[in-house]
Design an enzyme around this catalytic site. Structure first.
Site, PDB file in Angstrom:
ATOM      1  N   TRP A   1       5.754   8.548 -10.381  1.00  0.00           N
ATOM      2  CA  TRP A   1       5.277   9.927 -10.283  1.00  0.00           C
ATOM      3  C   TRP A   1       6.179  10.870 -11.059  1.00  0.00           C
ATOM      4  O   TRP A   1       7.404  10.835 -10.921  1.00  0.00           O
ATOM      5  CB  TRP A   1       5.236  10.341  -8.811  1.00  0.00           C
ATOM      6  CG  TRP A   1       4.666  11.695  -8.550  1.00  0.00           C
ATOM      7  CD1 TRP A   1       3.351  12.065  -8.642  1.00  0.00           C
ATOM      8  CD2 TRP A   1       5.385  12.860  -8.132  1.00  0.00           C
ATOM      9  NE1 TRP A   1       3.207  13.392  -8.313  1.00  0.00           N
ATOM     10  CE2 TRP A   1       4.441  13.901  -7.994  1.00  0.00           C
ATOM     11  CE3 TRP A   1       6.736  13.123  -7.867  1.00  0.00           C
ATOM     12  CZ2 TRP A   1       4.796  15.189  -7.591  1.00  0.00           C
ATOM     13  CZ3 TRP A   1       7.104  14.404  -7.477  1.00  0.00           C
ATOM     14  CH2 TRP A   1       6.131  15.422  -7.341  1.00  0.00           C
TER      15      TRP A   1
ATOM     16  N   SER B   1       7.078   2.202  -8.406  1.00  0.00           N
ATOM     17  CA  SER B   1       6.725   3.301  -7.519  1.00  0.00           C
ATOM     18  C   SER B   1       5.222   3.610  -7.622  1.00  0.00           C
ATOM     19  O   SER B   1       4.400   2.722  -7.385  1.00  0.00           O
ATOM     20  CB  SER B   1       7.602   4.518  -7.850  1.00  0.00           C
ATOM     21  OG  SER B   1       7.567   5.463  -6.824  1.00  0.00           O
ATOM     22  N   LEU B   2       4.815   4.821  -8.014  1.00  0.00           N
ATOM     23  CA  LEU B   2       3.390   5.100  -8.211  1.00  0.00           C
ATOM     24  C   LEU B   2       2.781   4.119  -9.210  1.00  0.00           C
ATOM     25  O   LEU B   2       1.620   3.720  -9.084  1.00  0.00           O
ATOM     26  CB  LEU B   2       3.200   6.539  -8.694  1.00  0.00           C
ATOM     27  CG  LEU B   2       1.784   6.939  -9.150  1.00  0.00           C
ATOM     28  CD1 LEU B   2       0.787   6.843  -8.000  1.00  0.00           C
ATOM     29  CD2 LEU B   2       1.781   8.334  -9.755  1.00  0.00           C
TER      30      LEU B   2
ATOM     31  N   PHE C   1      12.662  15.366  -5.493  1.00  0.00           N
ATOM     32  CA  PHE C   1      12.119  14.015  -5.509  1.00  0.00           C
ATOM     33  C   PHE C   1      13.082  13.052  -6.203  1.00  0.00           C
ATOM     34  O   PHE C   1      13.303  11.930  -5.746  1.00  0.00           O
ATOM     35  CB  PHE C   1      10.762  14.014  -6.209  1.00  0.00           C
ATOM     36  CG  PHE C   1      10.084  12.670  -6.228  1.00  0.00           C
ATOM     37  CD1 PHE C   1       9.569  12.132  -5.069  1.00  0.00           C
ATOM     38  CD2 PHE C   1       9.960  11.948  -7.401  1.00  0.00           C
ATOM     39  CE1 PHE C   1       8.951  10.890  -5.078  1.00  0.00           C
ATOM     40  CE2 PHE C   1       9.341  10.714  -7.421  1.00  0.00           C
ATOM     41  CZ  PHE C   1       8.829  10.188  -6.245  1.00  0.00           C
ATOM     42  N   LEU C   2      13.667  13.493  -7.306  1.00  0.00           N
ATOM     43  CA  LEU C   2      14.646  12.663  -8.007  1.00  0.00           C
ATOM     44  C   LEU C   2      15.837  12.349  -7.104  1.00  0.00           C
ATOM     45  O   LEU C   2      16.328  11.216  -7.069  1.00  0.00           O
ATOM     46  CB  LEU C   2      15.124  13.360  -9.279  1.00  0.00           C
ATOM     47  CG  LEU C   2      14.110  13.515 -10.409  1.00  0.00           C
ATOM     48  CD1 LEU C   2      14.735  14.286 -11.566  1.00  0.00           C
ATOM     49  CD2 LEU C   2      13.620  12.165 -10.895  1.00  0.00           C
TER      50      LEU C   2
ATOM     51  N   LEU D   1      15.909  12.114  -3.899  1.00  0.00           N
ATOM     52  CA  LEU D   1      15.508  11.124  -2.887  1.00  0.00           C
ATOM     53  C   LEU D   1      15.578   9.697  -3.430  1.00  0.00           C
ATOM     54  O   LEU D   1      15.867   8.761  -2.690  1.00  0.00           O
ATOM     55  CB  LEU D   1      14.079  11.412  -2.409  1.00  0.00           C
ATOM     56  CG  LEU D   1      13.896  12.411  -1.271  1.00  0.00           C
ATOM     57  CD1 LEU D   1      12.413  12.617  -1.005  1.00  0.00           C
ATOM     58  CD2 LEU D   1      14.599  11.931  -0.003  1.00  0.00           C
ATOM     59  N   GLN D   2      15.333   9.533  -4.713  1.00  0.00           N
ATOM     60  CA  GLN D   2      15.272   8.199  -5.293  1.00  0.00           C
ATOM     61  C   GLN D   2      16.630   7.514  -5.352  1.00  0.00           C
ATOM     62  O   GLN D   2      16.698   6.293  -5.491  1.00  0.00           O
ATOM     63  CB  GLN D   2      14.651   8.254  -6.690  1.00  0.00           C
ATOM     64  CG  GLN D   2      13.263   8.854  -6.640  1.00  0.00           C
ATOM     65  CD  GLN D   2      12.429   8.520  -7.844  1.00  0.00           C
ATOM     66  OE1 GLN D   2      12.527   7.441  -8.383  1.00  0.00           O
ATOM     67  NE2 GLN D   2      11.604   9.446  -8.259  1.00  0.00           N
TER      68      GLN D   2
ATOM     69  N   ASP E   1      16.470   1.385  -0.428  1.00  0.00           N
ATOM     70  CA  ASP E   1      15.389   2.287  -0.838  1.00  0.00           C
ATOM     71  C   ASP E   1      14.919   3.125   0.352  1.00  0.00           C
ATOM     72  O   ASP E   1      14.542   2.587   1.393  1.00  0.00           O
ATOM     73  CB  ASP E   1      14.215   1.456  -1.397  1.00  0.00           C
ATOM     74  CG  ASP E   1      13.210   2.299  -2.169  1.00  0.00           C
ATOM     75  OD1 ASP E   1      13.169   3.524  -1.981  1.00  0.00           O
ATOM     76  OD2 ASP E   1      12.459   1.703  -2.962  1.00  0.00           O
TER      77      ASP E   1
ATOM     78  N   HIS F   1      15.772   3.094  -4.990  1.00  0.00           N
ATOM     79  CA  HIS F   1      14.404   3.163  -5.505  1.00  0.00           C
ATOM     80  C   HIS F   1      14.334   2.967  -7.022  1.00  0.00           C
ATOM     81  O   HIS F   1      13.245   2.864  -7.573  1.00  0.00           O
ATOM     82  CB  HIS F   1      13.783   4.511  -5.126  1.00  0.00           C
ATOM     83  CG  HIS F   1      12.296   4.555  -5.278  1.00  0.00           C
ATOM     84  ND1 HIS F   1      11.440   3.739  -4.568  1.00  0.00           N
ATOM     85  CD2 HIS F   1      11.498   5.330  -6.072  1.00  0.00           C
ATOM     86  CE1 HIS F   1      10.189   3.997  -4.906  1.00  0.00           C
ATOM     87  NE2 HIS F   1      10.191   4.954  -5.822  1.00  0.00           N
TER      88      HIS F   1
END
Length: 258
Positions: A21, A81-82, A146-147, A149-150, A210, A238
């Site tokens: 994503w 991921s996505l 979001f980055l 979180l990875q 992850d 992740h």
């Protein structure tokens, strides 16, 4: 025909890399060159990402149609991921185009669901709702969150986050409709029936740290498809292809050469 940006490296068995994503092919470049020592590696920008033309609506059906038109030969498809959701959907819709499948930090159902023995480990769906809500207020801040979180929980978090930011911001971010469409896919797509019906070889690579795709989902996936090859990189999060590139490449090579 939707214009899809491709970057190809090396020679040999074909493998297609599909990013996650809000990302683009730049995220793969160093890792792709590693794999390209033995294989012909094609990195694709999802529609509306990087240098690829946008589609509206941004749905799995339309994404898959655009990608298989851009990569017409039978290949091993690797999705992160996505991207794992995308390649699973392609395997279900276009089995003749898929010789093997690799799901990297991905699964057939991202949100957690069910209770007891029927429980499916995954992301809290409220987190995806929260991302969607914040996209409307501050798109760039949402992407940076979001980055972050990875790479949560990783000992080299700062270096990995810097590498992610550098790669991602090489191109303009996707438009809001594309980003929202990607979140909708992550929240709504349930490809467990597709996974359980696959006849091609499937490898899953998960990171033990992850926070987005819990490692516990691996055994659930294996119950759906007993022939599935499950690999756990204990200290990875992740983005195992960035944090543990050599180990991830070795897993892929063993699988490709079987």
């Amino acid at each position: 025909m939707t214009k899809i940006h491709l970057e190809t490296f090396g020679q040999g068995k074909p493998i297609v890399l599909v990013h996650g994503w809000a990302m683009h092919t730049g995220i793969w470049r160093e890792f792709a060159r590693q794999l390209a020592q033995h294989y012909r590696v094609t990195c694709v920008d999802l529609p509306g990402h990087g240098c690829s033309e946008a589609i509206d609506p941004f749905t799995l059906e339309r994404i898959g149609a655009a990608l298989v038109e851009a990569v017409p030969e039978q290949s091993c498809w690797l999705g992160w991921s996505l991207g794992a959701t995308v390649v699973l959907d392609i395997a279900g819709r276009y089995p003749e185009r898929v010789s093997a499948l690799i799901l990297l930090a991905g699964n057939p159902l991202f949100p957690s669901s069910g209770l007891g023995t029927q429980a499916w480990p995954g992301m809290d769906a409220r987190l995806l709702d929260d991302f969607a809500d914040h996209l409307n207020k501050n798109c760039q801040a949402t992407l940076l969150r979001f980055l972050s979180l990875q790479v949560n929980g990783m000992p080299d978090r700062k270096a990995l986050l810097k590498a992610l930011k550098t790669a991602v911001f090489e191109c303009d971010a996707p438009d809001q409709a594309t980003l929202q469409g990607g979140l909708d896919i992550l929240k709504q797509a349930d490809l467990r029936p597709v996974l359980s019906g696959l006849s091609v070889p499937v490898s899953v690579v998960l990171g033990g740290l992850d926070t987005l795709v819990p490692v516990a989902v691996g055994q659930k996936m294996r119950r759906l498809l007993p022939s599935l090859e499950l690999n756990i990189i204990d200290r990875a999060g992740h983005v195992p292809f960035l944090s543990h590139g050599s180990e991830t490449a070795a897993i892929i090579s063993r699988f490709m050469d079987e």
